[in-house]
Design an enzyme around this catalytic site. Structure first.
Site, PDB file in Angstrom:
ATOM      1  N   LYS A 170       0.848  -1.188   0.000  1.00  0.00           N
ATOM      2  CA  LYS A 170       0.000   0.000   0.000  1.00  0.00           C
ATOM      3  C   LYS A 170       0.884   1.239   0.000  1.00  0.00           C
ATOM      4  O   LYS A 170       1.958   1.259   0.587  1.00  0.00           O
ATOM      5  CB  LYS A 170      -0.924   0.006   1.223  1.00  0.00           C
ATOM      6  CG  LYS A 170      -1.827  -1.231   1.340  1.00  0.00           C
ATOM      7  CD  LYS A 170      -2.872  -1.262   0.257  1.00  0.00           C
ATOM      8  CE  LYS A 170      -3.871  -2.397   0.457  1.00  0.00           C
ATOM      9  NZ  LYS A 170      -3.319  -3.728   0.193  1.00  0.00           N
ATOM     10  N   ASP A 171       0.413   2.286  -0.621  1.00  0.00           N
ATOM     11  CA  ASP A 171       1.161   3.511  -0.828  1.00  0.00           C
ATOM     12  C   ASP A 171       1.380   4.264   0.482  1.00  0.00           C
ATOM     13  O   ASP A 171       0.661   4.085   1.460  1.00  0.00           O
ATOM     14  CB  ASP A 171       0.361   4.383  -1.805  1.00  0.00           C
ATOM     15  CG  ASP A 171       1.207   5.448  -2.479  1.00  0.00           C
ATOM     16  OD1 ASP A 171       2.351   5.654  -2.051  1.00  0.00           O
ATOM     17  OD2 ASP A 171       0.706   6.070  -3.422  1.00  0.00           O
ATOM     18  N   ARG A 172       2.387   5.132   0.462  1.00  0.00           N
ATOM     19  CA  ARG A 172       2.640   5.993   1.621  1.00  0.00           C
ATOM     20  C   ARG A 172       1.608   7.104   1.716  1.00  0.00           C
ATOM     21  O   ARG A 172       1.054   7.363   2.796  1.00  0.00           O
ATOM     22  CB  ARG A 172       4.046   6.614   1.506  1.00  0.00           C
ATOM     23  CG  ARG A 172       4.410   7.529   2.668  1.00  0.00           C
ATOM     24  CD  ARG A 172       5.646   8.366   2.347  1.00  0.00           C
ATOM     25  NE  ARG A 172       6.757   7.521   1.946  1.00  0.00           N
ATOM     26  CZ  ARG A 172       7.604   6.949   2.802  1.00  0.00           C
ATOM     27  NH1 ARG A 172       7.456   7.136   4.096  1.00  0.00           N
ATOM     28  NH2 ARG A 172       8.595   6.206   2.359  1.00  0.00           N
TER      29      ARG A 172
END
Length: 352
Positions: A80-82
């Protein structure tokens, strides 16, 4: 490399609005959907974690330090993205150990919402879907035209491109993959090797899908196509009868494209010829993937959007909610709706 080189043409016409995505982490919310009944006992501690401004690998490192275990003992289903507010599962392998105090891992950017035990670790790709809540800010455009476009996406889906996140800033992962492929070498670091192989595979898939979008048959079954159901990894050849299957019209059954690897594509007819032409244009990448031991797999060309709803909480904010199968990108849905105004470089890889 620009967006059109990495993805391909839009399927539903020119965009009708402009907006900003991910102005804040809360503007991009993701909930992992995991259809696994957890037993409540076993040597694996499962954690339901909310994080903001923190990517999956960083969260795993924090949990490992707090638990006093190697990061090899931490598992998760997907990256999952930051720059997002995400909720996802992690598992810690703790054979013969009590639940550790993980409070030192928590803070503004990470909260543990739930814990439970299970007999097995969390496998990569084990989640069935991701639920998204997106807030598009600084929205400006034709709301009537956008309403029609949204209805179109519900009825027809969107091309299942891999998002720009997969390719790194300005396609840097593809550039690096080409350099290794030209030398018939693989990166020594496992995470770099995985990232570049994935980027190369995704790039070739997008090239094939871009051709089908340009030809207007990305969402149609042709004789010789390989068809798959939305949530299935198996596929079967399309003949005349299969091309008329009513499940195609309800977005349950789809034509697929190749994820390049060893062996010839089983696709035939026009579909097979298009796949061969893509491989011939990028022989170094196609051969590199086969030499690396990647198996030939398939990915659906058309992405159905589950439960799509929308409203305007403020005149200049469009909020979308929908569900996508695991491994699919919310940004390719947004791309068919609005022109995204830049907010800075995008990290990778992730599922958004």
């Amino acid at each position: 490399m620009n967006e059109l080189q990495l993805l391909g043409p839009r399927a539903h016409g020119e965009i009708v609005a402009r907006a900003v995505l991910k102005a804040t982490a809360e503007d991009f919310q993701v909930d992992e959907v995991l259809d696994i009944p957890l037993s409540g006992q076993g040597e694996h501690l499962w954690l339901w974690v909310e994080k903001r401004g923190l990517n999956t690998e960083e969260a795993a490192r924090r949990l490992a330090r707090a638990a006093g275990v190697s990061q090899r003992n931490i598992s998760y289903a997907g990256l999952k993205d930051r720059q997002a507010l995400t909720r996802q599962w992690f598992s810690l392998h703790l054979p013969g150990k009590a639940d550790p105090d993980l409070s030192s891992a928590e803070g503004h950017s990470l909260s543990i919402l739930k814990t439970t035990r299970h007999s097995r670790k969390l496998q990569r790709g084990a989640h069935s879907a991701n639920g998204f809540t997106l807030r598009l800010t600084q929205f400006e455009g034709d709301k009537n035209a956008l309403e029609q476009r949204l209805q179109q996406l519900v009825a027809q889906g969107v091309p299942n491109y891999y998002g720009l996140q997969r390719f790194g800033h300005q396609g840097g992962n593809v550039v690096d993959a080409r350099q290794f492929a030209a030398r018939h070498e693989l990166p020594e670091q496992r995470n770099v090797r995985s990232r570049l192989l994935s980027a190369a595979r995704s790039y070739l898939f997008n090239q094939l899908l871009a051709e089908r979008v340009a030809a207007g048959n990305w969402n149609q079954a042709r004789v010789g196509d390989l068809l798959a159901f939305t949530d299935s990894r198996s596929f079967f050849m399309a003949g005349d009868a299969e091309c008329s299957d009513p499940r195609l019209a309800i977005l349950d059954l789809h034509p697929t494209g190749p994820l390049w690897g060893a062996g010839e594509s089983p696709a035939a007819g026009e579909a097979g010829q298009m796949e061969q032409s893509v491989a011939l244009r990028e022989p170094d990448l196609a051969n590199w993937l086969a030499e690396a031991g990647m198996a030939h797999e398939r990915r659906i060309l058309r992405l159905p959007i589950g439960g799509l709803t929308w409203h305007y909480p403020e005149p200049d904010i469009l909020q979308l909610q929908f569900v996508l199968p695991a491994g699919c990108f919310a940004t390719v849905v947004v791309r068919e709706l609005v022109e995204l105004l830049p907010t800075g470089p995008t990290e990778n890889p992730c599922e958004f």
